[in-house]
Design a protein around this motif. Structure first.
Motif, PDB file in Angstrom:
ATOM      1  N   TYR A 154     -11.803   6.816   8.462  1.00  0.00           N
ATOM      2  CA  TYR A 154     -10.550   6.299   7.909  1.00  0.00           C
ATOM      3  C   TYR A 154     -10.249   4.886   8.427  1.00  0.00           C
ATOM      4  O   TYR A 154      -9.826   4.012   7.671  1.00  0.00           O
ATOM      5  CB  TYR A 154      -9.469   7.298   8.348  1.00  0.00           C
ATOM      6  CG  TYR A 154      -8.102   7.127   7.763  1.00  0.00           C
ATOM      7  CD1 TYR A 154      -7.894   7.165   6.381  1.00  0.00           C
ATOM      8  CD2 TYR A 154      -6.996   6.983   8.598  1.00  0.00           C
ATOM      9  CE1 TYR A 154      -6.603   7.048   5.855  1.00  0.00           C
ATOM     10  CE2 TYR A 154      -5.709   6.867   8.077  1.00  0.00           C
ATOM     11  CZ  TYR A 154      -5.528   6.908   6.706  1.00  0.00           C
ATOM     12  OH  TYR A 154      -4.260   6.794   6.204  1.00  0.00           O
TER      13      TYR A 154
ATOM     14  N   ALA B 260      -0.743   6.756  -2.296  1.00  0.00           N
ATOM     15  CA  ALA B 260      -1.993   7.191  -1.664  1.00  0.00           C
ATOM     16  C   ALA B 260      -2.180   8.705  -1.525  1.00  0.00           C
ATOM     17  O   ALA B 260      -2.403   9.213  -0.432  1.00  0.00           O
ATOM     18  CB  ALA B 260      -2.135   6.523  -0.285  1.00  0.00           C
ATOM     19  N   PRO B 261      -2.117   9.432  -2.638  1.00  0.00           N
ATOM     20  CA  PRO B 261      -2.439  10.862  -2.561  1.00  0.00           C
ATOM     21  C   PRO B 261      -3.942  11.050  -2.418  1.00  0.00           C
ATOM     22  O   PRO B 261      -4.688  10.071  -2.400  1.00  0.00           O
ATOM     23  CB  PRO B 261      -1.958  11.396  -3.909  1.00  0.00           C
ATOM     24  CG  PRO B 261      -2.027  10.233  -4.840  1.00  0.00           C
ATOM     25  CD  PRO B 261      -1.789   8.995  -4.000  1.00  0.00           C
ATOM     26  N   ASN B 262      -4.349  12.294  -2.295  1.00  0.00           N
ATOM     27  CA  ASN B 262      -5.765  12.579  -2.109  1.00  0.00           C
ATOM     28  C   ASN B 262      -6.332  13.299  -3.328  1.00  0.00           C
ATOM     29  O   ASN B 262      -5.667  14.154  -3.914  1.00  0.00           O
ATOM     30  CB  ASN B 262      -5.946  13.421  -0.844  1.00  0.00           C
ATOM     31  CG  ASN B 262      -5.414  12.683   0.372  1.00  0.00           C
ATOM     32  OD1 ASN B 262      -5.705  11.509   0.584  1.00  0.00           O
ATOM     33  ND2 ASN B 262      -4.582  13.359   1.165  1.00  0.00           N
TER      34      ASN B 262
ATOM     35  N   ASP C 150      -9.762   1.177   6.501  1.00  0.00           N
ATOM     36  CA  ASP C 150      -8.546   0.373   6.596  1.00  0.00           C
ATOM     37  C   ASP C 150      -8.830  -1.032   7.120  1.00  0.00           C
ATOM     38  O   ASP C 150      -8.161  -1.985   6.719  1.00  0.00           O
ATOM     39  CB  ASP C 150      -7.483   1.083   7.451  1.00  0.00           C
ATOM     40  CG  ASP C 150      -6.533   1.894   6.571  1.00  0.00           C
ATOM     41  OD1 ASP C 150      -6.207   1.415   5.466  1.00  0.00           O
ATOM     42  OD2 ASP C 150      -6.126   3.001   6.978  1.00  0.00           O
TER      43      ASP C 150
ATOM     44  N   ASP D 102       0.879  -1.174   0.000  1.00  0.00           N
ATOM     45  CA  ASP D 102       0.000   0.000   0.000  1.00  0.00           C
ATOM     46  C   ASP D 102       0.914   1.221   0.000  1.00  0.00           C
ATOM     47  O   ASP D 102       1.615   1.468   0.984  1.00  0.00           O
ATOM     48  CB  ASP D 102      -0.869  -0.081   1.275  1.00  0.00           C
ATOM     49  CG  ASP D 102      -1.862   1.071   1.441  1.00  0.00           C
ATOM     50  OD1 ASP D 102      -1.513   2.219   1.118  1.00  0.00           O
ATOM     51  OD2 ASP D 102      -2.971   0.802   1.938  1.00  0.00           O
TER      52      ASP D 102
ATOM     53  N   GLN E 195       1.292   8.087  11.476  1.00  0.00           N
ATOM     54  CA  GLN E 195       0.135   7.185  11.449  1.00  0.00           C
ATOM     55  C   GLN E 195       0.432   5.829  12.098  1.00  0.00           C
ATOM     56  O   GLN E 195      -0.355   4.883  11.963  1.00  0.00           O
ATOM     57  CB  GLN E 195      -0.359   6.994  10.010  1.00  0.00           C
ATOM     58  CG  GLN E 195      -0.916   8.292   9.432  1.00  0.00           C
ATOM     59  CD  GLN E 195      -1.737   8.089   8.166  1.00  0.00           C
ATOM     60  OE1 GLN E 195      -2.440   7.102   8.009  1.00  0.00           O
ATOM     61  NE2 GLN E 195      -1.649   9.051   7.262  1.00  0.00           N
TER      62      GLN E 195
ATOM     63  N   PHE F 136      -2.133   2.425  12.507  1.00  0.00           N
ATOM     64  CA  PHE F 136      -1.938   1.095  11.926  1.00  0.00           C
ATOM     65  C   PHE F 136      -1.793   0.014  12.990  1.00  0.00           C
ATOM     66  O   PHE F 136      -2.328  -1.085  12.836  1.00  0.00           O
ATOM     67  CB  PHE F 136      -0.760   1.097  10.945  1.00  0.00           C
ATOM     68  CG  PHE F 136      -1.122   1.741   9.632  1.00  0.00           C
ATOM     69  CD1 PHE F 136      -2.057   1.154   8.791  1.00  0.00           C
ATOM     70  CD2 PHE F 136      -0.573   2.952   9.254  1.00  0.00           C
ATOM     71  CE1 PHE F 136      -2.438   1.747   7.598  1.00  0.00           C
ATOM     72  CE2 PHE F 136      -0.941   3.562   8.061  1.00  0.00           C
ATOM     73  CZ  PHE F 136      -1.874   2.960   7.229  1.00  0.00           C
TER      74      PHE F 136
ATOM     75  N   TYR G 134       2.447  -1.297   4.546  1.00  0.00           N
ATOM     76  CA  TYR G 134       1.831   0.022   4.452  1.00  0.00           C
ATOM     77  C   TYR G 134       2.941   1.058   4.492  1.00  0.00           C
ATOM     78  O   TYR G 134       3.540   1.274   5.547  1.00  0.00           O
ATOM     79  CB  TYR G 134       0.881   0.251   5.632  1.00  0.00           C
ATOM     80  CG  TYR G 134      -0.348  -0.634   5.591  1.00  0.00           C
ATOM     81  CD1 TYR G 134      -0.295  -1.942   6.042  1.00  0.00           C
ATOM     82  CD2 TYR G 134      -1.558  -0.150   5.103  1.00  0.00           C
ATOM     83  CE1 TYR G 134      -1.420  -2.758   6.001  1.00  0.00           C
ATOM     84  CE2 TYR G 134      -2.692  -0.957   5.062  1.00  0.00           C
ATOM     85  CZ  TYR G 134      -2.611  -2.255   5.505  1.00  0.00           C
ATOM     86  OH  TYR G 134      -3.725  -3.061   5.464  1.00  0.00           O
TER      87      TYR G 134
ATOM     88  N   HIS H  74       3.905  12.246   0.186  1.00  0.00           N
ATOM     89  CA  HIS H  74       3.517  11.285  -0.845  1.00  0.00           C
ATOM     90  C   HIS H  74       4.711  10.912  -1.719  1.00  0.00           C
ATOM     91  O   HIS H  74       4.782   9.810  -2.236  1.00  0.00           O
ATOM     92  CB  HIS H  74       2.366  11.829  -1.692  1.00  0.00           C
ATOM     93  CG  HIS H  74       1.112  12.071  -0.894  1.00  0.00           C
ATOM     94  ND1 HIS H  74       0.542  13.303  -0.775  1.00  0.00           N
ATOM     95  CD2 HIS H  74       0.366  11.229  -0.135  1.00  0.00           C
ATOM     96  CE1 HIS H  74      -0.529  13.215  -0.002  1.00  0.00           C
ATOM     97  NE2 HIS H  74      -0.654  11.968   0.409  1.00  0.00           N
TER      98      HIS H  74
ATOM     99  N   HIS I 199      -4.043   3.575  -2.195  1.00  0.00           N
ATOM    100  CA  HIS I 199      -5.197   3.850  -1.336  1.00  0.00           C
ATOM    101  C   HIS I 199      -5.535   5.352  -1.387  1.00  0.00           C
ATOM    102  O   HIS I 199      -5.424   6.079  -0.395  1.00  0.00           O
ATOM    103  CB  HIS I 199      -4.835   3.417   0.092  1.00  0.00           C
ATOM    104  CG  HIS I 199      -5.984   3.230   1.029  1.00  0.00           C
ATOM    105  ND1 HIS I 199      -6.726   2.078   1.085  1.00  0.00           N
ATOM    106  CD2 HIS I 199      -6.494   4.034   1.982  1.00  0.00           C
ATOM    107  CE1 HIS I 199      -7.645   2.176   2.037  1.00  0.00           C
ATOM    108  NE2 HIS I 199      -7.534   3.370   2.596  1.00  0.00           N
TER     109      HIS I 199
HETATM  110  N1  ARG Z   1      -4.327   9.289   1.853  1.00  0.00           N
HETATM  111  C1  ARG Z   1      -3.625   9.201   3.088  1.00  0.00           C
HETATM  112  C2  ARG Z   1      -2.830  10.482   3.318  1.00  0.00           C
HETATM  113  O1  ARG Z   1      -2.640  11.266   2.407  1.00  0.00           O
HETATM  114  C3  ARG Z   1      -2.687   8.026   3.165  1.00  0.00           C
HETATM  115  C4  ARG Z   1      -3.324   6.666   3.080  1.00  0.00           C
HETATM  116  C5  ARG Z   1      -2.389   5.566   3.496  1.00  0.00           C
HETATM  117  N2  ARG Z   1      -2.904   4.240   3.321  1.00  0.00           N
HETATM  118  C6  ARG Z   1      -3.824   3.654   4.077  1.00  0.00           C
HETATM  119  N3  ARG Z   1      -4.212   2.446   3.827  1.00  0.00           N
HETATM  120  N4  ARG Z   1      -4.377   4.293   5.111  1.00  0.00           N
HETATM  121  O2  ARG Z   1      -2.362  10.692   4.442  1.00  0.00           O
END
Ligand code: ARG
Length: 571
Positions: free
Chosen positions: A309, A116-118, A313, A113, A337, A341, A331, A127, A153
């Motif tokens: 969130y 994972a940008p937004n 997950d 994983d 984070q 996790f 991950y 990122h 993700h």
């Molecule tokens: N999109 C999240 C961020 O920008 C990170 C996600 C990471 N992956 C996950 N499975 N939670 O911080």
């Protein structure tokens, strides 16, 4: 071929086994001899004899004469010096081995994983780290023979989408798409945010949009899709610019798990793990407490009935185990984070979704800092676009190449500049312990000297240039290595260490183990090249030295490729 250290370890293990079944010798690369064996002292302790006596006993059982000379040192270390004939045989085998001594593992499924940008937000340096580290791990796992499933993700769900969709409607679809496709994701987001904060009517509309989105209203979903698609297209451009192996098929954003969330809640409830707390549904996994010593909740459903969130997950872990049949899940997410996790893994294990046999690791990383050692950001405090960083690195690489007056066509020079820029940025990230912070210093990263990506690329290109000076292509058919010069021997040993460097990187999930090895190898080559003329040497020395150069070039090229860095032949 079997790697040098596997062959040595095998002999040692047999000797240790004869004394105490299952005892494990540890083999370390050592400065004084070629390898040092640890583990004799532990064995001595276990059996209650003096360490040096145990060393003598190991020697009695050890059949290794054809591979190495052994000497007992200190309180019970064994020092190994490889024999000339073993070195020769291993180097010859290396010449015929595309994998340079690295074996294949029994194929497992590894889910990684990363990135994972937004949606509708610029990718920031966090990122970048996730993308670069994750992609390097993916390449290493694939190389050792595992099946890698990349999961991107992407953050594509949640309350901000109400305002983002309303902003899209206000701008008009064409205008909105245009602004997203030029990559002004932050501009779009800020525009939405500003209206949301200033305009009550807009805020109201945004709120009902969220409800429509969650309720599955087709028109709202269409607009949402548009935002997601445009962003994913933009991310793909960034990945292509960075030479990252992620594809749009790897995108399984948060929304992908929506239909699985009800079952997460239901099954946690059935398992007796769910607790209501202040209107929210939570799990309190064992062993997690806050500073006051009170149990910490993992919130599965918020008091407004929305899923968060953590719920996503949890659903993702289940999906990865049940449908992807993961043997291992990584991950690659920033260190802050960590607790999230740890709690997700603990709950998934408590619920029986994650069996002990499936390894789950949060591959955490530190921050990227600016020259002032504060969080890396532009002067006005905004995030810096990755694509702009890459462009700037490319400009610097181009001007460095112009100064070198390299004899290549303009398009080739452009391409080279791109390769150097990527190497600079990726290598700087992959050459520090990932848990630590590092300072983003483009001047240092792009330099052709020092522990940098371009330096390693340059070492490789220098090696290739030796071969360009030959009249005919080098066939290297029959080489015997006598390694009479100490610089030759040092380089040869370095070449044989490649498999253990890769193993070390994989075992610790630390790409810098591999980059550190490559830097060391490049330095061994430099020392060798200063001491040992290659093309002007008499035969058979010349052939032997060319063979060492060939192996060194191949090792640098393969090693860099596992870091996601190209090794051009000329620069
Ligand atoms: N999109 C999240 C961020 O920008 C990170 C996600 C990471 N992956 C996950 N499975 N939670 O911080």
């Amino acid at each position: 071929m079997t790697s040098t250290y596997d062959l040595l370890r095998d002999r040692l293990r047999r000797a240790f086994d004869a004394i105490d079944e299952g005892a494990d010798p540890v083999l370390r690369i050592s400065e004084r001899s070629d390898y040092q064996v640890n583990g004799v002292m532990a064995l001595a302790k276990a059996q209650g004899v003096a360490p040096r006596e145990m060393a003598a006993r190991v020697l009695e059982h050890l059949e290794i004469d054809d591979l190495a000379e052994v000497e007992v040192a200190g309180p019970g270390f064994l020092n190994l010096t490889l024999t000339d004939s073993f070195l020769n045989a291993q180097l010859r085998a290396l010449l015929g081995d595309d994998r340079l001594g690295v074996g294949l593992v029994e194929k497992r499924t590894v889910v990684i994983d990363y990135s994972a940008p937004n949606v509708a937000k610029e990718m920031h340096v966090g990122h970048l780290r996730s993308t670069v580290i994750g992609d390097s791990l993916a390449r290493m796992y694939r190389f050792q023979g595992d099946r890698v499933i990349a999961r991107n993700h992407v953050g594509d769900w949640g309350t901000p989408f109400g305002m983002l969709i309303e902003h899209l409607v206000d701008l008009g679809e064409d205008e909105a798409v245009a602004s997203l496709s030029i990559g002004d994701l932050d501009g779009f987001y800020r525009g939405a945010r500003a209206k949301f904060d200033a305009d009550e009517g807009f805020k109201e509309r945004s709120r009902s949009r969220v409800v429509a989105l969650q309720g599955g209203d087709p028109e709202t979903r269409r607009l949402w899709r548009m935002l997601v698609d445009e962003s994913v297209k933009y991310f793909a451009e960034v990945y292509a610019a960075l030479d990252v192996t992620l594809t749009p098929e790897d995108v399984t954003g948060e929304s992908y798990y929506n239909d699985m969330l009800e079952a997460v809640v239901r099954d946690l409830d059935t398992a007796g793990l769910l607790v209501e707390s202040g209107g929210a549904l939570c799990v309190f996994p064992e062993g997690f407490v806050n500073r006051e010593g009170e149990p910490l909740p993992l919130i599965v459903r918020k008091s407004d009935e929305g899923f968060g969130y953590a719920a996503t997950d949890l659903a993702a872990v289940r999906d990865r185990v049940d449908h992807l049949h993961a043997d291992e899940i990584l991950y690659v997410v920033g260190a802050p984070q960590g607790q999230h996790f740890d709690m997700v893994f603990a709950v998934a294990r408590a619920a029986g979704w994650l069996l002990d046999s499936v390894r789950c690791v949060h591959v955490a990383f530190g921050n990227v800092l600016g020259p002032d050692r504060k969080m890396f950001a532009s002067r006005s405090g905004e995030t810096i676009k990755l694509i702009d960083l890459l462009d700037e690195a490319r400009e610097r690489a181009l001007s460095a190449l112009r100064q070198r007056s390299l004899d290549v066509a303009p398009e080739a020079r452009e391409r080279l500049a791109t390769q150097i820029a990527r190497a600079a940025i990726k290598y700087a990230d992959l050459s520090t312990d990932r848990q630590r912070d590092y300072v983003f210093d483009l001047d240092r990263m792009i330099a052709f000297e020092g522990d940098t990506g371009p330096y390693l690329q340059y070492a490789h290109a220098r090696l290739r240039s030796i071969f360009r000076r030959l009249d005919a292509p080098w066939d290297g058919a029959d080489v015997t290595f006598d390694l009479a010069e100490s610089a030759e021997r040092t380089l040869a040993l370095g070449l044989l260490h490649f498999p253990e460097a890769l193993d070390g990187a994989l075992a610790t999930l630390q790409p810098h183990r591999l980059s550190g090895y490559l830097f060391d190898l490049a330095q061994r080559f430099t020392t060798f090249y200063e001491a040992c003329p290659v093309l002007s040497a008499p035969e058979p020395t010349r052939t032997q030295r060319l063979a060492l150069c060939e192996l060194c070039a191949r090792t640098l090229s393969l090693g860099l490729s596992l870091l996601g860095i190209e090794a051009p032949d000329q620069m």
